[in-house]
Design a protein around this motif. Structure first.
Motif, PDB file in Angstrom:
ATOM      1  N   PHE A  86       1.381  24.746  55.844  1.00 44.63           N
ATOM      2  CA  PHE A  86       0.125  24.529  55.123  1.00 44.63           C
ATOM      3  C   PHE A  86      -0.841  25.688  55.352  1.00 44.63           C
ATOM      4  CE2 PHE A  86       0.519  19.586  55.553  1.00 44.63           C
ATOM      5  CZ  PHE A  86       1.691  19.636  54.835  1.00 44.63           C
ATOM      6  N   ARG A  90      -1.951  27.891  52.173  1.00 46.45           N
ATOM      7  CA  ARG A  90      -3.331  27.600  51.787  1.00 46.45           C
ATOM      8  C   ARG A  90      -3.450  27.280  50.300  1.00 46.45           C
ATOM      9  NH1 ARG A  90      -6.387  25.817  55.582  1.00 46.45           N
ATOM     10  NH2 ARG A  90      -8.150  26.197  54.181  1.00 46.45           N
ATOM     11  N   GLU A 113      -4.411  22.339  46.885  1.00 45.60           N
ATOM     12  CA  GLU A 113      -4.183  20.970  47.356  1.00 45.60           C
ATOM     13  C   GLU A 113      -2.791  20.869  47.957  1.00 45.60           C
ATOM     14  OE1 GLU A 113      -4.767  17.568  44.905  1.00 45.60           O
ATOM     15  OE2 GLU A 113      -6.862  18.060  44.447  1.00 45.60           O
ATOM     16  N   CYS A 151      -5.277  18.050  57.672  1.00 45.73           N
ATOM     17  CA  CYS A 151      -5.842  18.765  56.529  1.00 45.73           C
ATOM     18  C   CYS A 151      -7.362  18.616  56.479  1.00 45.73           C
ATOM     19  CB  CYS A 151      -5.208  18.260  55.229  1.00 45.73           C
ATOM     20  SG  CYS A 151      -3.478  18.763  55.005  1.00 45.73           S
ATOM     21  N   GLN A 171      -8.471  21.674  54.413  1.00 46.79           N
ATOM     22  CA  GLN A 171      -7.436  21.732  53.388  1.00 46.79           C
ATOM     23  C   GLN A 171      -7.481  20.463  52.542  1.00 46.79           C
ATOM     24  OE1 GLN A 171      -4.580  24.009  52.432  1.00 46.79           O
ATOM     25  NE2 GLN A 171      -5.022  22.543  50.805  1.00 46.79           N
TER      26      GLN A 171
END
Length: 349
Positions: A293, A297, A300, A315, A320
């Motif tokens: 993740f 980046r 969503e 997140c 995120q």
């Protein structure tokens, strides 16, 4: 303005692409399916058309028969095809042989459905390739901070050490038929184990397929027709359930092992009567998930089939944007009942 849901949206059958009119890893028969890999919770029979890598199509044919779909479309890694204006390509996911992430592009929007994946080295399949995208759809099988898996080579070294320590005992290793069994065998070879590896009959066809695809497994022998107290000091690979039934009684005082990411949870090892738990998973652990993740980046992250809440919280803390899809019909660590009988011994990591 285009919304993400205009390109991919969750449905009872799985992720659906309205403009391309296809599903990704559908859990029920559909007209057009993109299949990320050959585990039976993602690759089901009965679809009209299946698009997948050549290796995944070969695995599906091996498991379900040549008529598993009305039509097959093979798409090699890096190739692109178009469906009603939607571009589809497949890139390696690092999960098992032929596993892929489905990269979907439409009107400037890129979404990646990663299927099941891992980031660490696996000598039996192509490594995961990160793809910049607006939306990344991620599994969450091991989506809790407690799941930090040790190096696979260290776990196989423990198996080799046990073989040296108990040369009079057979070492019976439970490993799922697709991916895990071949990975254990290949890692044993890399650790210097040159003797034949004995295999349960449920693994033979997929082992042959892996060999045809260029994965060298070394000398293998069938673990059948043996007298009592056989194979002291040898390695036997079998579906996990076979290590618990009458079939296993023919071996010499067997050391029961199980190769799975869930072996990090000692209570699971005890419940299964596992003497030598091998923490060996074909799924990303917590550091791999969160590192992916952080590397990508995306605008969503969509999280599915697994421990979604932990990753949603990560997140949130790391700025995120994320959401849980809550798709159903996908197993954890590929604990599947395969059509060719790997769970008829009885027999997802």
């Amino acid at each position: 303005m285009i919304r993400y849901e205009d390109l991919l949206r969750p449905t009872p059958e799985g992720l659906y692409c309205p403009p391309g009119d296809f599903h990704i890893d559908p859990v029920a028969p559909v007209a057009r399916a993109v299949v990320t890999h050959g585990h039976s919770d993602h690759a089901r029979s009965g679809h009209g058309t299946v698009l997948a890598t050549p290796q995944t199509l070969a695995i599906m044919a091996e498991r379900y028969g040549e008529d598993f779909a009305g039509r097959r479309e093979a798409l090699a890694y890096g190739e692109r095809t178009e469906r009603d204006g939607v571009e589809v390509s497949l890139v390696p996911a690092g999960h098992v042989l032929g596993s892929a992430q489905a990269v979907i592009r439409w009107r400037g929007l890129t979404m990646v459905a990663s299927g099941d994946y891992k980031r660490r080295r696996d000598p039996t399949c192509a490594p995961f390739e990160p793809v910049p995208c607006h939306v990344f759809v991620s599994e969450a099988t091991f989506g809790l901070p407690v799941f930090v898996h040790p190096p696979a080579e260290d776990e196989v070294a423990r198996l080799v050490q046990s073989l040296r320590q108990f040369p009079e005992r057979a070492h019976l290793v439970g490993a799922y038929a697709l991916g895990k069994a071949q990975r254990v065998i290949r890692l044993l070879r890399e650790a210097g184990w040159e003797r034949p590896v004995y295999v349960h009959g449920a693994l033979e066809r997929l082992n042959r397929l892996y060999k045809r695809e260029g994965v060298e497994l070394g000398p293998l022998a069938p673990a059948t027709g043996l007298p009592p107290n056989s194979l002291g000091g040898e390695v036997v690979i079998a579906p996990p359930s076979a290590t618990q039934d009458r079939w296993s009684r023919r071996f010499a005082d067997p050391v029961r092992a199980f190769a799975s990411g869930w072996m990090l949870v000692r209570a699971r090892a005890r419940q299964r009567g596992v003497e030598l738990p091998l923490v060996l998973s074909d799924h990303a652990d917590w550091p791999e998930l969160t590192a992916t993740f952080a590397e990508l980046r995306p605008e969503e992250v969509w999280i599915t089939h697994g421990r979604e809440e932990g990753l949603l919280r990560w997140c949130e803390l790391n700025g995120q944007a994320a959401r849980a899809l809550r798709l159903v019909g996908y197993d954890e660590e590929d604990e599947e009942s395969g059509p060719e009988g790997e769970d008829q011994a009885t027999e997802r990591s």
